[in-house]
Design a protein around this motif. Structure first.
Motif, short mmCIF file in Angstrom:
data_model
loop_
_atom_site.label_atom_id
_atom_site.label_comp_id
_atom_site.label_asym_id
_atom_site.label_seq_id
_atom_site.Cartn_x
_atom_site.Cartn_y
_atom_site.Cartn_z
N MET A 156 0.82 -1.22 0.00
CA MET A 156 0.00 0.00 0.00
C MET A 156 0.85 1.27 0.00
N LEU A 164 -3.85 3.40 -6.43
CA LEU A 164 -4.17 3.69 -5.04
C LEU A 164 -5.60 4.21 -4.89
N THR A 167 -7.89 1.31 -5.18
CA THR A 167 -7.76 0.23 -4.19
C THR A 167 -8.32 0.63 -2.84
N ILE A 168 -8.09 1.86 -2.40
CA ILE A 168 -8.55 2.27 -1.06
C ILE A 168 -10.07 2.14 -0.90
N GLN A 172 -12.17 0.20 2.07
CA GLN A 172 -13.24 0.86 2.82
C GLN A 172 -14.51 0.03 2.83
N TYR A 211 -5.25 -0.25 5.54
CA TYR A 211 -6.01 0.96 5.23
C TYR A 211 -5.22 2.20 5.63
N GLY A 214 -2.37 2.90 3.26
CA GLY A 214 -2.86 3.47 2.01
C GLY A 214 -3.14 4.95 2.14
N ILE A 215 -3.67 5.37 3.29
CA ILE A 215 -3.94 6.80 3.53
C ILE A 215 -2.64 7.58 3.63
N LEU A 218 -1.49 8.17 0.23
CA LEU A 218 -2.36 9.15 -0.41
C LEU A 218 -1.98 10.57 -0.01
N ILE A 236 -11.87 10.37 0.06
CA ILE A 236 -11.35 9.15 0.71
C ILE A 236 -10.86 9.47 2.12
N TYR A 237 -10.17 10.58 2.29
CA TYR A 237 -9.64 10.92 3.61
C TYR A 237 -10.76 11.23 4.60
N PHE A 240 -12.12 8.09 5.76
CA PHE A 240 -11.15 7.45 6.66
C PHE A 240 -11.32 7.95 8.09
#
Length: 493
Positions: A156, A164, A167-168, A172, A211, A214-215, A218, A236-237, A240
């Motif tokens: 990740m 990316l 995938t994230i 989620q 996860y 990955g963040i 990002l 996405i954030y 998260f």
């Protein structure tokens, strides 16, 4: 309900008759007993997934078949067994599940047999949805997020921007399905749901760690992204942050039910200033008026956020490594116990030792392998001497019986009725004894030597024999020799 039901025993017996050990073990792992699947059954099924000659589709179909049962216990334990094999079994089991169009169709499952059946049915529907989502995730990315390599050089962290951003959201969705299990501590009331919760707890740690990485990746790429990518990344954030709150609540339940505090990772929230910086950067790309911010301030905010998230990731990784170490120690302890048990069993067995003269030897002595003397066999002759090694004193009673039967003039009864009887037994041996036939009968026996040596060949020639027996014994020997002469028709009259 406790203990295996009659139905469980009959089903297991049916598979025993058909010779399907896998199906039989699946039935034993998913009985009506209100407890989690037994470890020995799970271990055997894990072993089966690693054997190339085991039919994985058949194993999976056996589990799917058990989910059609009307009992919430059987269905729940079938899901737990499947989850256990997805986590600890060979990857080809997950690959097969991911290749199927449908897995568990339990969205309408309801056990109406009792109040507990109603309550547990809710969690069965949620649990089956998570397992379906776990298989779908594998189908989409071709790897398991809970088993992926982590760290600075992990999957990740090294993924490019385009991949990316695709995938994230998959992570989620799987995380949402897991957190939707939504159980409280007071609802973990039996061994079945507790077993399911423990598997979900371990999955949550590994899944959130992936996860989280990955963040981090990002955020490190965010300020270099295009406008559309920044918009996706900001969305996405924000999701998260919401899931971070939910995972924190999930871990609190784990602490309440008795999971050791050291096995629960710490969550470090990213500074709120980071979200503001991300929003301002996107607004500037869209041409909106925003307050000025220097590159240095953005870099500082980003650095603090990444540091916090990295700290969270380290905490999750340590917990995961601790869990793996505990599993390894448990396996080593089990192997040690098996070894000690084996040595104890071997020590209880009688010990045997071998010698050159005997294949079997006991503590009390050795078993003689010398051939037994056959009194009815024809003696071997060498240089006119008959060699015998029996003791006359031990065989005297036998010789007397032979004399009596021979003196009657009738043939001795034998097992070969109607056939010529076997030759009479040879004369006994006496150490150093020589018999002069001429002195006894006054005539020389025809076809025989005047002196027959009944001792071993080690008697020196010309040596006078010693008188070793009494007169009665001499007369008995004379009668015996006379009987032999008459029976064979070789004596002169």
């Amino acid at each position: 309900m406790s203990g295996q039901s009659i139905t469980d025993r009959i089903t297991a017996a049916q598979h025993s008759v058909t010779g399907s050990a896998v199906s039989k073990t699946v039935c034993k792992a998913t009985t009506h007993e209100v407890m989690g699947p037994k470890k020995k059954h799970l271990d055997y099924l894990i072993h089966c997934t690693n054997e190339m000659n085991v039919n994985i589709p058949q194993l999976a179909d056996s589990l799917f078949e058990r989910t059609t049962n009307t009992s919430w216990v059987v269905v729940f334990k079938s899901l737990i067994t499947t989850h256990h094999l997805m986590v600890y079994g060979n990857e080809r089991f997950v690959q097969y599940l991911a290749s199927r169009n449908t897995l568990f169709n339990l969205s309408n499952f309801l056990d109406k047999s009792g109040l507990q059946g109603y309550d547990m049915s809710t969690f069965i529907r949620r649990y089956s949805r998570y397992l379906n989502e776990k298989a779908v995730s594998y189908r989409q990315v071709a790897f398991d997020f809970t088993k992926v390599k982590r760290g600075v050089d992990g999957v990740m962290r090294t993924m490019n921007t385009e991949k990316l951003l695709k995938t994230i959201p998959i992570i989620q969705n799987q995380m949402d399905a897991l957190l939707d299990f939504n159980v409280n501590a007071n609802e973990l009331t039996n061994g079945v749901i507790n077993a399911a919760f423990m598997l979900l707890f371990k999955d949550s740690i590994r899944l959130f760690a992936a996860y989280n990485e990955g963040i981090i990746n990002l955020l490190e790429k965010y300020f270099d992204m295009k406008k559309t990518q920044c918009k996706e990344g900001l969305d996405i954030y924000k999701k998260f942050l919401t899931r971070m709150t939910r995972i924190s609540e999930f871990l609190k339940v784990a602490e309440q039910v008795g999971i050791d505090r050291g096995d629960i990772p710490d969550l470090s929230q990213a500074p709120s200033s980071l979200l503001e910086a991300l929003e301002q950067h996107l607004a500037s790309l869209e041409g909106k008026k925003v307050k000025d911010s220097t590159a240095a301030s953005r870099a500082s905010t980003l650095s603090n956020a990444v540091s916090s998230l990295a700290s969270t990731g380290m905490s999750f990784t340590k917990v995961d490594e601790r869990e793996k170490q505990a599993a390894l120690e448990e396996e080593q302890a089990r192997l040690k116990a098996l070894k000690e048990q084996r040595l104890k069993e071997l020590s209880k067995r009688p010990s045997f030792s071998t010698t050159d003269t005997s294949p079997i030897s006991t503590t009390g002595g050795t078993i003689s392998t010398a051939p037994a003397i056959d009194l009815f066999s024809t003696p071997s002759c060498s240089n006119g001497a008959v060699k015998m090694e029996s003791d006359l004193f031990d065989l005297q009673s036998t010789f007397q019986a032979s004399v009596q039967s021979g003196s009657s003039g009738l043939p001795v009864a034998t097992a070969w009725a109607g056939k010529e009887p076997p030759p009479p037994p040879p004369p006994p041996s006496i150490w150093g004894l020589q018999v002069d036939f001429e002195s006894v009968f006054g005539a020389k026996a025809a076809g025989s030597n005047s002196l027959t040596t009944l001792a071993g060949s080690n008697q020196p020639s010309g040596q006078q024999p010693e008188k070793l027996v009494s007169d009665d014994l001499d007369s008995s020997l004379a009668n015996l020799v006379g009987n032999l002469g008459i029976g064979n028709g070789t004596m002169k009259k």
